[in-house]
Design an enzyme around this catalytic site. Structure first.
Site, mmCIF file in Angstrom:
data_model
loop_
_atom_site.group_PDB
_atom_site.id
_atom_site.type_symbol
_atom_site.label_atom_id
_atom_site.label_comp_id
_atom_site.label_asym_id
_atom_site.label_seq_id
_atom_site.Cartn_x
_atom_site.Cartn_y
_atom_site.Cartn_z
ATOM 1 N N GLY A 185 0.741 -1.238 0.074
ATOM 2 C CA GLY A 185 0.140 0.025 -0.031
ATOM 3 C C GLY A 185 0.737 1.405 0.017
ATOM 4 N N ASP A 218 -8.835 0.415 -15.260
ATOM 5 C CA ASP A 218 -9.034 0.884 -14.080
ATOM 6 C C ASP A 218 -8.292 2.122 -14.061
ATOM 7 O OD1 ASP A 218 -7.011 -1.192 -14.766
ATOM 8 O OD2 ASP A 218 -6.133 -0.571 -12.540
HETATM 9 P P1 AMP Z 1 -1.857 0.812 -10.969
HETATM 10 O O1 AMP Z 1 -1.132 -0.098 -11.991
HETATM 11 O O2 AMP Z 1 -0.739 1.463 -10.230
HETATM 12 O O3 AMP Z 1 -2.913 1.548 -11.762
HETATM 13 O O4 AMP Z 1 -2.590 -0.247 -10.000
HETATM 14 C C1 AMP Z 1 -3.029 -1.457 -10.329
HETATM 15 C C2 AMP Z 1 -3.809 -2.095 -9.056
HETATM 16 O O5 AMP Z 1 -2.606 -2.353 -8.203
HETATM 17 C C3 AMP Z 1 -4.649 -1.036 -8.212
HETATM 18 O O6 AMP Z 1 -5.702 -1.854 -7.530
HETATM 19 C C4 AMP Z 1 -3.561 -0.429 -7.075
HETATM 20 O O7 AMP Z 1 -4.189 -0.290 -5.852
HETATM 21 C C5 AMP Z 1 -2.720 -1.632 -6.823
HETATM 22 N N1 AMP Z 1 -1.421 -1.533 -6.329
HETATM 23 C C6 AMP Z 1 -0.460 -0.986 -6.807
HETATM 24 N N2 AMP Z 1 0.746 -0.772 -6.053
HETATM 25 C C7 AMP Z 1 0.212 -1.282 -4.997
HETATM 26 C C8 AMP Z 1 1.018 -1.575 -3.819
HETATM 27 N N3 AMP Z 1 2.259 -0.860 -3.624
HETATM 28 N N4 AMP Z 1 0.398 -1.911 -2.669
HETATM 29 C C9 AMP Z 1 -1.038 -2.526 -2.887
HETATM 30 N N5 AMP Z 1 -1.613 -2.534 -4.155
HETATM 31 C C10 AMP Z 1 -0.940 -1.601 -5.175
HETATM 32 MG MG MG Z 2 -4.352 2.601 -11.207
#
Ligand code: AMP
Ligand code: MG
Length: 498
Positions: A129, A255
């Site tokens: 997170g 997303d």
């Molecule tokens: P993103 O590719 O950054 O748009 O993220 C895709 C998904 O992965 C989303 O649901 C984010 O909340 C989750 N996510 C990305 N990085 C983290 C992290 N360090 N910890 C938890 N969830 C993550």
């Molecule tokens: Mg995202």
């Protein structure tokens, strides 16, 4: 100063929490050990009348790390799904972000305040997170630059370091990014409920989106269809702006596509230097799904996924619904072309519409591609003197031919006085207002992040932000900010911000 008798209060009005129970989970920020303020966007804070005057950097860091949230904050993590590189992930959600609350600005317009990187939420799955500092700084620089380049985007309100390390390939300093968005409802938010067959929730979300973002749809005979048409139009506008600015988002998963048409989730994004439609920066985009040239098609693909979610709201008969929404979906391509061509007309200094304008615009891009020319600078260079311009474009027959066509096209525009000449003051002024001279050049962004994260030296970060605050106005002494990357910088690869 906030204290027990005078606590810090933001002008929050949390409609999503109030109206959309079941769409989020209450959560809270993990305690940051020793938060320090890196940057506060004072101007943006003023837009929301945030009572921050007189607070020390340490107090601000406590707020924007999530350690001490203002009165009225109701932090939640939102649920969403998403097609990631074409594959459906039913359960994503805010895994490293918290919606802190909704702020009303001076004219009563509603915006989300979100913290990114503030620790685990119920959607974190295996993740921590958290966010490292570099991606926080990167999103700060690029989202603010996009705003000043007139591209719809989420905004940067603040960046802090947490004083904690985050575990990646090695231990890195942690950071939290505070951002402002019209909302964080995504195509994936609709998908989350549609995929579970929760049609009442899809309808509830659509009603919420109409009320919050597209109230005009309420006057239409088919409000849900009207809402979809407006989303299509906003996305067509957004992607046209990306293309006109030379921006590659890099991870256009459903997303990461907002329902409002704002750019969101700056991960492996970057700006193209030399014009090449195949440009891909993201290290994880092996097949070039989200290459520069594919962005309009990918937006259309994402909108088709949204259309699928909305079918039951369009008509009870599936086939009829498909027929109706396909017509709306198909408007994307025409609208995108129109937005793009109008933008190109501005970049080429044209004020009227002529049938050959598409060919003229594409002809210019083909010159750039054949001659490996810097995309951003090429438009600025068009306003150079007629002698200099040939040198800038390598004296080729291809360019001379195009230049002649452009000159004739400019001459044909009926304008008053000296404005008829190709480089009238008026035309140059207009072109300079449409063609940025300063964009976040990848090598400069990387250098700024390196100095900040390796040496704690934020001077380059600060300077870059200040240059990019005014991207259209050429200023003495800023030549290096207008120059493409030196050859030794090589082919740029960007990495996801996790
Ligand atoms: P993103 O590719 O950054 O748009 O993220 C895709 C998904 O992965 C989303 O649901 C984010 O909340 C989750 N996510 C990305 N990085 C983290 C992290 N360090 N910890 C938890 N969830 C993550
Ligand atoms: Mg995202």
């Amino acid at each position: 100063m906030p204290n027990k008798t005078n606590p810090l209060k933001f002008n929050f009005d949390n409609s999503l929490v109030r109206e959309l129970s079941g769409f989020y989970v209450k959560s809270s920020a993990e305690h940051a050990q020793q938060p320090m303020l890196v940057k506060l966007n004072d101007q943006l804070a003023k837009q929301f009348n945030l009572p921050l005057d007189g607070l020390t950097p340490n107090q601000l860091a406590q707020i924007f790390s999530g350690n001490q949230l203002p009165i009225g904050a109701e932090p939640v993590a939102q649920a969403y799904s998403g097609h990631q590189f074409g594959h459906f992930s039913p359960q994503l959600g805010d895994g490293r972000a918290l919606l802190v609350g909704e702020l009303l600005d001076k004219v009563g317009k509603r915006f989300d305040l979100q913290l990114k990187g503030s620790g685990k939420t119920p959607f974190s799955r295996g993740g921590d997170g958290k966010s490292a500092l570099a991606p926080v700084l990167r999103e700060y620089i690029i989202s603010e630059a996009m705003h000043k380049l007139n591209v719809p985007t989420t905004r940067a309100l603040a960046a802090v370091t947490t004083g904690d390390n985050v575990c990646r390939e090695k231990a890195l300093a942690g950071g939290v990014f505070a951002r402002i968005a019209s909302s964080h409802v995504r195509v994936g938010t609709f998908q989350f409920f549609a995929a579970r067959g929760e049609l009442d929730k899809v309808k509830q979300l659509a009603d919420y989106v109409i009320n919050r973002h597209y109230p005009k749809a309420l006057n239409a005979s088919k409000p849900y269809l009207a809402m979809f048409e407006m989303i299509v139009s906003n996305q067509a506008n957004l992607i046209a702006k990306w293309m006109l600015t030379g921006f590659v988002h890099g991870v256009m998963n459903t997303d990461n596509m907002t329902i409002t048409g704002e750019t969101i989730d700056y991960g492996p994004c970057a700006f193209m230097d030399i014009y090449n439609p195949e440009t891909v920066f993201s290290s994880i985009d092996k097949n070039g799904r989200y290459a520069y040239k594919n962005q309009p098609n990918m937006a259309l693909w994402n909108l088709a996924r949204l259309a699928e979610c909305l079918l039951p709201l369009i008509n009870t008969d599936d086939n009829t619904a498909i027929e109706i929404i396909t017509i709306a979906l198909n408007q994307f391509t025409e609208q995108y072309k129109e937005y793009w061509l109008n933008g190109m007309r501005k970049k080429l200094g044209l004020t009227t519409k002529q049938p050959n304008d598409m060919a003229l615009a594409e002809g210019f891009l083909s010159v750039l591609q054949h001659q490996n020319i810097d995309y951003t600078n090429s438009f600025r260079n068009l306003t150079a003197s007629s002698k200099k311009i040939m040198v800038l474009f390598n004296n080729t027959a291809l360019f001379k031919q195009w230049y002649n066509d452009w000159k004739n096209r400019c001459d044909a525009e009926s304008m008053s006085g000296d404005a008829k000449s190709i480089l009238s003051d008026e035309r140059v002024k207009r072109m300079n207002a449409a063609n940025p001279i300063y964009i976040p050049r990848n090598h400069l962004v990387e250098a700024a992040l390196k100095a900040a994260t390796s040496d704690g030296d934020y001077s380059q970060f600060e300077k870059l932000i200040s240059v990019l605050e005014n991207p259209f106005k050429q200023r003495q002494g800023l030549e290096k900010y207008a120059a493409p990357a030196p050859q030794e910088f090589g082919n740029y690869k960007s990495f996801c911000g996790t």
